[in-house]
Design a protein around this motif. Sequence first.
Motif, PDB file in Angstrom:
ATOM      1  N   ILE A   1       0.831  -1.210   0.000  1.00  0.00           N
ATOM      2  CA  ILE A   1       0.000   0.000   0.000  1.00  0.00           C
ATOM      3  C   ILE A   1       0.863   1.257   0.000  1.00  0.00           C
ATOM      4  N   SER A   2       0.658   2.122  -1.006  1.00  0.00           N
ATOM      5  CA  SER A   2       1.301   3.436  -1.044  1.00  0.00           C
ATOM      6  C   SER A   2       0.210   4.456  -1.312  1.00  0.00           C
ATOM      7  N   HIS A   3       0.445   5.657  -0.779  1.00  0.00           N
ATOM      8  CA  HIS A   3      -0.591   6.671  -1.002  1.00  0.00           C
ATOM      9  C   HIS A   3       0.021   8.058  -1.040  1.00  0.00           C
ATOM     10  N   ALA A   4      -0.582   8.913  -1.862  1.00  0.00           N
ATOM     11  CA  ALA A   4      -0.120  10.303  -1.953  1.00  0.00           C
ATOM     12  C   ALA A   4      -1.335  11.210  -2.050  1.00  0.00           C
ATOM     13  N   TYR A   5      -1.316  12.291  -1.262  1.00  0.00           N
ATOM     14  CA  TYR A   5      -2.315  13.356  -1.449  1.00  0.00           C
ATOM     15  C   TYR A   5      -1.668  14.415  -2.330  1.00  0.00           C
ATOM     16  N   ASP A   6      -2.224  14.641  -3.501  1.00  0.00           N
ATOM     17  CA  ASP A   6      -1.592  15.545  -4.459  1.00  0.00           C
ATOM     18  C   ASP A   6      -0.141  15.113  -4.648  1.00  0.00           C
ATOM     19  N   ALA A   7       0.802  16.009  -4.310  1.00  0.00           N
ATOM     20  CA  ALA A   7       2.202  15.636  -4.540  1.00  0.00           C
ATOM     21  C   ALA A   7       2.847  15.039  -3.293  1.00  0.00           C
ATOM     22  N   THR A   8       2.117  15.075  -2.156  1.00  0.00           N
ATOM     23  CA  THR A   8       2.720  14.632  -0.900  1.00  0.00           C
ATOM     24  C   THR A   8       2.537  13.130  -0.719  1.00  0.00           C
ATOM     25  N   ARG A   9       3.652  12.438  -0.582  1.00  0.00           N
ATOM     26  CA  ARG A   9       3.573  10.997  -0.362  1.00  0.00           C
ATOM     27  C   ARG A   9       3.314  10.752   1.115  1.00  0.00           C
ATOM     28  N   VAL A  10       2.288   9.993   1.413  1.00  0.00           N
ATOM     29  CA  VAL A  10       1.890   9.807   2.800  1.00  0.00           C
ATOM     30  C   VAL A  10       2.293   8.419   3.303  1.00  0.00           C
ATOM     31  N   LEU A  11       2.063   7.420   2.464  1.00  0.00           N
ATOM     32  CA  LEU A  11       2.386   6.049   2.873  1.00  0.00           C
ATOM     33  C   LEU A  11       3.231   5.405   1.770  1.00  0.00           C
ATOM     34  N   ASN A  12       4.150   4.546   2.205  1.00  0.00           N
ATOM     35  CA  ASN A  12       5.071   3.986   1.236  1.00  0.00           C
ATOM     36  C   ASN A  12       5.181   2.473   1.420  1.00  0.00           C
ATOM     37  N   ASN A  13       4.558   1.741   0.485  1.00  0.00           N
ATOM     38  CA  ASN A  13       4.779   0.301   0.402  1.00  0.00           C
ATOM     39  C   ASN A  13       4.585  -0.430   1.728  1.00  0.00           C
TER      40      ASN A  13
ATOM     41  N   PRO B   1       4.579   8.163  14.714  1.00  0.00           N
ATOM     42  CA  PRO B   1       4.482   9.570  15.095  1.00  0.00           C
ATOM     43  C   PRO B   1       3.281  10.219  14.419  1.00  0.00           C
ATOM     44  N   SER B   2       2.894  11.369  14.937  1.00  0.00           N
ATOM     45  CA  SER B   2       1.700  12.013  14.368  1.00  0.00           C
ATOM     46  C   SER B   2       1.961  12.386  12.917  1.00  0.00           C
ATOM     47  N   GLY B   3       0.932  12.229  12.109  1.00  0.00           N
ATOM     48  CA  GLY B   3       1.040  12.584  10.700  1.00  0.00           C
ATOM     49  C   GLY B   3       1.683  11.521   9.835  1.00  0.00           C
ATOM     50  N   CYS B   4       1.881  10.310  10.374  1.00  0.00           N
ATOM     51  CA  CYS B   4       2.562   9.291   9.577  1.00  0.00           C
ATOM     52  C   CYS B   4       1.601   8.510   8.704  1.00  0.00           C
ATOM     53  N   GLY B   5       0.284   8.811   8.808  1.00  0.00           N
ATOM     54  CA  GLY B   5      -0.673   8.132   7.929  1.00  0.00           C
ATOM     55  C   GLY B   5      -1.339   6.928   8.553  1.00  0.00           C
ATOM     56  N   LYS B   6      -1.281   6.808   9.895  1.00  0.00           N
ATOM     57  CA  LYS B   6      -1.902   5.655  10.565  1.00  0.00           C
ATOM     58  C   LYS B   6      -3.398   5.592  10.287  1.00  0.00           C
ATOM     59  N   SER B   7      -4.055   6.750  10.500  1.00  0.00           N
ATOM     60  CA  SER B   7      -5.517   6.751  10.355  1.00  0.00           C
ATOM     61  C   SER B   7      -5.914   6.538   8.902  1.00  0.00           C
ATOM     62  N   THR B   8      -5.122   7.099   7.995  1.00  0.00           N
ATOM     63  CA  THR B   8      -5.386   6.901   6.576  1.00  0.00           C
ATOM     64  C   THR B   8      -5.323   5.415   6.251  1.00  0.00           C
ATOM     65  N   LEU B   9      -4.311   4.769   6.797  1.00  0.00           N
ATOM     66  CA  LEU B   9      -4.127   3.342   6.553  1.00  0.00           C
ATOM     67  C   LEU B   9      -5.360   2.561   7.020  1.00  0.00           C
ATOM     68  N   LEU B  10      -5.882   2.974   8.202  1.00  0.00           N
ATOM     69  CA  LEU B  10      -7.043   2.280   8.751  1.00  0.00           C
ATOM     70  C   LEU B  10      -8.263   2.467   7.835  1.00  0.00           C
ATOM     71  N   ARG B  11      -8.362   3.679   7.229  1.00  0.00           N
ATOM     72  CA  ARG B  11      -9.485   3.919   6.326  1.00  0.00           C
ATOM     73  C   ARG B  11      -9.375   3.054   5.071  1.00  0.00           C
ATOM     74  N   PHE B  12      -8.125   2.762   4.655  1.00  0.00           N
ATOM     75  CA  PHE B  12      -7.954   1.847   3.519  1.00  0.00           C
ATOM     76  C   PHE B  12      -8.422   0.448   3.897  1.00  0.00           C
TER      77      PHE B  12
END
Lengths: 255, 277, 345
Positions: free
Chosen positions: A8-20, A36-47
């Motif tokens: 799983i990798s994810h980017a919002y616009d040009a910002t890469r949030v999660l990597n592989n 750490p905060s802002g590392c994409g934990k919650s985003t990952l959970l939404r996936f």
Amino acid sequence: MDLKLDGISHAYDATRVLNNIDFTIKAGQIICIIGPSGCGKSTLLRFIGGLERPTEGQVLQIGDPPAESLNPLTYIFQDFALLPWRTVRGNISLVLEDHGIRGTEADTIINDVLARTKLSDFGAALPKQLSGGMKQRVAIARALAVKPACLLMDEPLSALDSQTRELLMDDLVDLWLKEKYTACYVTHNLNEAVRLGHRVVVLSRRPGQVRDIVDIDIPLEDRLKHPALLQEKQDYLWNLMREEARAADLELLDA
Amino acid sequence: MPDLDTPTTVQTPSAAAVKPVPYRGGGFAPRPSRLVAPIFFVLLFSLWEAGSRFGWISPIVLPAPSEAFQAFMDLVNSGQLVLHLEASLMRLALGWVGGTVLGLAVGLAAGLFTLARGGIVPFVAAFFPIPKIALLPVFIIWFGIGEESKVATILFGTFFPTVIAVYGGVDNVDRGLIRMGQSFNLGWWSIVRKIILPGALPALLSGFRISASIAIILLVAAEMIGAEYGIGAYILLAGNLMAMDQLVAGVAILSLLGLSVSWLIGRAEKIFLRWRA
Amino acid sequence: MLKFNLGAMTRRSLFGALAGAVLASGFAGAAQADDKITIGALRFTSHAPSFIAYEKGYFKEEGLDVELKFFQAAQPVAVAIASGDIDFGVTAMTGGFFSLADKGAVKVIGGMMAEKQGFPGNVILASNAAYDAGLTTPADLKGKSWAMTQQGSSFHYMAGLIAEKNGFTTADMQLKALQKVGAMIGALKSGQVDAMAIVPHIAAGLVKGGAAKEIGRVQNLGDYQVTTIFTSTRNTEEKQDMVKRFMRAYSKGIADYLAVMGDQKKDPAATEAMVDLIHKYVYTDRPREKAAPSIKAGAVYLSEGAALNTKDIAAQLAWFQKNNLAPASLTLEKLVDTNFADTTN
């Protein structure tokens, strides 16, 4: 039913949030995700629950969920997400109505989940009358009502004070001992992770990558009896995260 | 040197004066009072009445409150009040309900669909500020001089603020609750009905407060066109005849109408929004 | 219906009369500075005497320094006179005017526009649909709908005139108050009302354009003093001399107007000159060649010497009172001051 996160990798616009990101959630296990905060934990959970789609990779369901499960992937939110205009019973009934469960059938389920979360006396209360801890127990009751195959918990205890948090952690442990539910538990609190997690996935700061996966072999019910061992695990996790957290803290929010 | 001569000015803690810290809070928190309003009104009306009786206020400028009250009682005793109220309330009810239903539908569409929002929001922004009175001649051509044009005036007046209140209310519904609904696999219509609409209800009710007031404001305009009965027609006639006592009586009736509506919506808020913290 | 505490007004009036007498005697011998007065005018051809007397210096000759103030409607003129902001105006007899007169604020001092055979006057129009359905004379108006601006307006009274002449009452008609002349025209054109009355030059345009049919003239119904000259009660009591001088100047304006506009063919050059003068004030938004026909067609009859048809005024008052559109306590004496102009009938 197991869940497998596959590249799983994810980017919002040009910002890469999660990597592989790769790991597996095994049935009957609680997986904690820390970072750490802002590392994409919650985003990952939404996936994982299918509320959002990653730019790359996929989440795979291995095996079918149990037939009686109404909503296999069920969330518990940090802010409880209770409808303020519905009573406790009404909030639980909400998630049954769309499955055509009403009347006595619904009452049976509601009574059961209220009993399991020790809320039997509060069925008629409105959310505004409840403390934070009770609200979260209502949310847990609501989640149990749809017989989930996997609970997806997004910092469920973060909005609570520390005493309530302790009590609710005990409740979650008790519940697991009885029901052996599967869960993916996102938190930034290391103590919660070592108390509840069979396995702890440590993410790096943004873009989030898996730094380490730590197994904790002590049975959940025995963990409070081994404070030293727990502290050791917690210290280990903290050492992994310290530099990441410090760097993350210095980043601009929108940078 | 004086400093050396006055060592006693250096105060020791034991010699320090003991006094409470000065209070700097308070104020900025007006509380509602049940007593002030009646006293204020009685005082105002007594002054007004006295002013008229002693000739400080010319009857051309303003009638005495007792005269206005007499005009009101004439209206009651002649049975005309019922006819006027009946006509006006009917127009208000039809116009307001029509405008509200349409406003709800259009506002909801603007709140839910990108395409609808793109079309509706600029449309509303363009048409809301148009004074409906300016459109009266057009309404006469479109809807005639019967009840339709009167109802249409009120309907148009209430439609736009309702649209704005509804889509604003929908925008402000907690996104977390909608996501929760989706996470439990609730259907689209279930989410709209059980989460979005109740969530937008506080904004809806304050929108109703505004649209109902606008409906009452527009009553006079609506009844400009060929109305035989109606509070607005009564006020217009009083104005034409320079009958200031009737004018004041008519305006007071509108005022009471506004107060009643405000009270009703207040009750509705108490009942439907008791879940609010 | 209308009861007012008139104690204050009466006291003031009494005092005013005394003061007026003292002032009048005091002024008798002294050389006077020009009196400053304000006339409330509407931009209608029927207000032409104001413009003529002003342009030709008739007011100056009488020692009056006149300022013209323009209004959109007659009612605000009456209110402005009642409040003392202006001194003279011209208005139709309306419910609002009667009410102000009853409060002792304004008084009729002369006659202006009147319906007279042979002159342009208000025309009764039927909508095309109603005409085709048989509404061809004013007598057919029973049971028909009638457009007017407001209740208690002169349009309302004209309906009353038609009804009384033909043996029915306005209760037999459906009266539609539409507030504005524009709305009346719109309603007639689209057939939403059956009939209405309107000033001649507008009627001519509608009939010519095929938008409506003429079914009669108000002048054929009998005497009708349409508009009157009025001033504040205070002026009639405290400044009688000034009012008299105003009426002299104004009558000259009326005479000039009648001499030229009353027979426009007699002296075409004089007519064009007067149209030029009037065009300075009326239809100023149109070029002269477009304004001229309307000005000429709108040259209604104005009472010679501002004579007042008191008998008709009394009849109008009675009709308004009968229909609850004027205060019952108003008398002809309270409404009219006959010291300033001749009366007819």
